[in-house]
Design an enzyme around this catalytic site. Structure first.
Site, mmCIF file in Angstrom:
data_model
loop_
_atom_site.group_PDB
_atom_site.id
_atom_site.type_symbol
_atom_site.label_atom_id
_atom_site.label_comp_id
_atom_site.label_asym_id
_atom_site.label_seq_id
_atom_site.Cartn_x
_atom_site.Cartn_y
_atom_site.Cartn_z
ATOM 1 C CG ASP A 1 -11.761 -31.382 -38.886
ATOM 2 O OD1 ASP A 1 -12.867 -30.964 -38.481
ATOM 3 O OD2 ASP A 1 -11.395 -32.554 -38.734
ATOM 4 C CB SER A 2 -12.609 -29.132 -34.696
ATOM 5 O OG SER A 2 -13.040 -30.475 -34.856
ATOM 6 C CE1 TYR B 1 -14.020 -25.774 -33.352
ATOM 7 C CE2 TYR B 1 -14.703 -25.968 -35.634
ATOM 8 C CZ TYR B 1 -13.915 -25.382 -34.678
ATOM 9 O OH TYR B 1 -13.025 -24.406 -35.034
ATOM 10 N N GLY B 2 -18.456 -30.466 -31.636
ATOM 11 C CA GLY B 2 -19.805 -30.917 -31.332
ATOM 12 C C GLY B 2 -20.324 -30.466 -29.977
ATOM 13 C CB CYS C 1 -15.484 -29.799 -39.654
ATOM 14 S SG CYS C 1 -16.373 -29.835 -38.083
ATOM 15 C CG ASN C 2 -20.129 -33.983 -41.620
ATOM 16 O OD1 ASN C 2 -20.893 -33.989 -42.571
ATOM 17 N ND2 ASN C 2 -19.107 -34.812 -41.525
ATOM 18 C CB SER C 3 -20.085 -29.560 -36.381
ATOM 19 O OG SER C 3 -20.440 -30.798 -35.823
ATOM 20 C CB CYS D 1 -17.480 -38.146 -38.713
ATOM 21 S SG CYS D 1 -16.222 -37.270 -37.743
ATOM 22 C CG HIS E 1 -12.101 -37.138 -36.744
ATOM 23 N ND1 HIS E 1 -12.654 -35.900 -36.960
ATOM 24 C CD2 HIS E 1 -11.048 -36.940 -35.904
ATOM 25 C CE1 HIS E 1 -11.982 -34.993 -36.272
ATOM 26 N NE2 HIS E 1 -10.994 -35.593 -35.626
#
Length: 287
Positions: free
Chosen positions: A12-13, A44-45, A76-78, A190, A192
């Site tokens: 993940d970021s 990352y967004g 991570c979705n992005s 998300c 998070h």
């Protein structure tokens, strides 16, 4: 001849992927977990899409080889949306991504009015529209996009206690929809967000179901590991209990951001070591 332990790389970021670590560890207690957080370029967004794809692909490809991963979880979705096809081209091991848990939310909601709490990017992406069209036809989906909550989670694990008013304010964003009072389910889209589910639930006690992708990801990881040709061990064959594994390592691309409380949080999630990770091919390069 003894079987080897399965190695899982979770990426993940930031710290959001820890919400995936817990269900994986519960389902697969004897696996070795390596956590890789690209906190140097968090969040990352805000990144250019091509930069994100290159960064994620190179980091994960390098780490999966170095730490002998049997499977990669992009928590991570992005990153999942953009980088998964590229990762699957360069890796010869399974890669699991995350998507908003629209389908189980639609199945559990009685009112069919569902909140979707995500980052602004996830709210707007076509794949979110496709998920809703495929699995939540006939439901009213109330979308709320927030980057604030991502930062709040990062701060919480770094030792900063968030104020209750923050969560009340985020829940209030759903109230702009005319059917918000019928909403009985919220999707935490998300990774998070499940890390502050207690605070969110306190701010919205009327919500019956809080849905995230953690359990589904853990089941998918188990299935893929059990169907690998060499079938690495995923649980203690005698007790099926959690196995203490000193090889569970958390890697950060910027250890200067590692506070003592954050190190303590990583320890609480089962990572006995926190180390810097700065691959030579991308030496601390910022966007």
């Amino acid at each position: 001849m003894s079987q080897r332990t399965a190695n899982i790389l979770v990426f993940d970021s930031g710290v959001g992927g820890l919400s995936i670590v817990n269900p994986i560890r519960q389902r697969l207690p004897a696996t070795t977990l390596t956590y890789l957080a690209d906190n140097k370029l968090f969040p990352y967004g805000l990144l250019d899409e091509q930069l994100l794809i290159e960064r994620v692909t190179q980091l994960i490809a390098n780490a999966s080889q170095q730490y002998h991963a049997d499977i990669v979880v992009v928590a991570c979705n992005s990153a999942s949306t953009l980088a998964l096809p590229h990762l699957r081209e360069v890796l010869n091991i399974p890669v699991v991504g995350v998507v908003p848990a629209i389908k189980p939310a639609a199945q559990q909601s009685k009112s069919k009015v569902i909140g979707l709490l995500a980052t602004p990017g996830t709210i707007q992406r076509d794949y979110t529209d496709d998920l809703i069209g495929d699995f939540a036809n006939g439901c009213d989906i109330i979308r709320v996009g927030t980057s604030t909550l991502v930062n709040i989670v990062e701060e919480k694990l770094a030792g900063i206690t968030p104020a209750a008013e923050i969560f009340t304010g985020i829940i209030a964003l759903f109230h702009h929809h005319p059917r918000w009072q019928q909403m009985d389910t919220i999707v935490l889209a998300c990774t998070h967000f499940p890390l502050v589910i207690a605070e969110l639930a306190q701010a919205a006690p009327e919500i019956d179901h809080w849905i995230d992708a953690g359990d589904a990801i853990a089941r998918r990881v188990q299935y893929l590991l059990e169907n690998l040709p060499d079938s690495p061990v995923t649980a203690d064959p005698e007790t099926n209990n959690t196995v203490t594994n000193t090889r569970n390592i958390a890697l950060f691309t910027d250890t200067e951001k590692l506070t003592a409380p954050l190190k303590q949080s990583m320890l609480a999630f089962g990572f006995s070591q926190t180390e810097n990770y700065s691959p030579l091919y991308w030496p601390n390069k910022s966007p």
